[in-house]
Design an enzyme around this catalytic site. Sequence first.
Site, PDB file in Angstrom:
ATOM      1  CG  ASP A 292      -2.032  -1.013   1.112  1.00  0.00           C
ATOM      2  OD1 ASP A 292      -2.202  -1.576   0.019  1.00  0.00           O
ATOM      3  OD2 ASP A 292      -2.724  -1.258   2.118  1.00  0.00           O
TER       4      ASP A 292
ATOM      5  CG  ASP B 114      -1.973  -3.602   4.842  1.00  0.00           C
ATOM      6  OD1 ASP B 114      -2.444  -3.143   3.785  1.00  0.00           O
ATOM      7  OD2 ASP B 114      -2.192  -4.761   5.236  1.00  0.00           O
TER       8      ASP B 114
ATOM      9  CE  LYS C 282      -5.020  -5.156   5.417  1.00  0.00           C
ATOM     10  NZ  LYS C 282      -5.122  -5.919   4.148  1.00  0.00           N
TER      11      LYS C 282
END
Length: 333
Positions: A239, A252, A254
């Site tokens: 990411d 990351d 989410k």
Amino acid sequence: LVRMKFLQLLSRNPGKLEMLFQIPFCQKQFPHMCLATSACLCGKKKKENSYEQVDQEKYKNLVYSVTSYKTSAQTPETILEEDNLLYGPPAKHRPPVKAETRTPKNWIPLINPNKRTHVLNSKSDLPLKIALQKTKMPSVTRVLQQTISPQQAFYLERWKQKMILELGEDGFAEYTKNLFLQGALFHAALESAFLSEEAATKEQGEDMAISGYMASVQHILKDISEVKALESAYLGLVDCVAKYRGRLCVIDWKTSEKPKPSLKNTYDNPLQVAAYIGAINHDANYDFQVSCGLIVVAYKNGSPAHPHFMDPDLCSQYWNKWLLRLEEYMDRH
């Protein structure tokens, strides 16, 4: 006179007590109720006394033990003595055996000792963005999906069946499709936020579906600087690689509809982050190395996102777990 008459009758018929009650006078003095009561007591079954079932010796010792310490302070020994009287001696048990720490057969260090890196001090360089290339090697996501524990697979399947029961097959398919779409839009908006503030504002205004997610991460974005890579590829998509509070991390992003306040709530996401860190550190396309990770869980309702920082020690632990999962996958295939 009455007493004498009573004694005379008794002396004449000592064996017939009932004759006494045939005299009118005696019937007044000794009503027949006393005979009825006596007969009732004799005919009724004797009631059981619950106290007879009590261990009298144990109860006596317990009462003595409790009352004897009222005037003095109790000690661990006296408390143990009372517990023994109440519950008996403590059951002997063995301490739980700690799970054996497994070591990967082909261990690779998380930090590449042979890689030279440049000092990260330039803020003008554009972030790297390496395209995902087709390869026979499995992706990180595929490896983790194929090697989840039976318990985790059970709960995942139970959740799926529950959603299908509520939404139907078509409804569940549409639900998962929307989740992926929202995730893609959210990542695109984040990329715009790192590249251009104006583009980020425009993106947020155009798509209300991710406005809550973007509002959720605003306090996190303030702590991110020096972005080195965006949606870069290595057996999957990284990411973001950037500094979080001054420390270079694989980040990351989410999305979630339920709060995930602790790292354990993110399931296998830490292994995914560790896998990307190791991949970057051993890839010549990247002229830097990473030792930390960050998982940011954003919420659709706009509530503040939860950042889960992974320091080098924690990343190393998850890196070893990732290598074990990778070996398990390779053994199966």
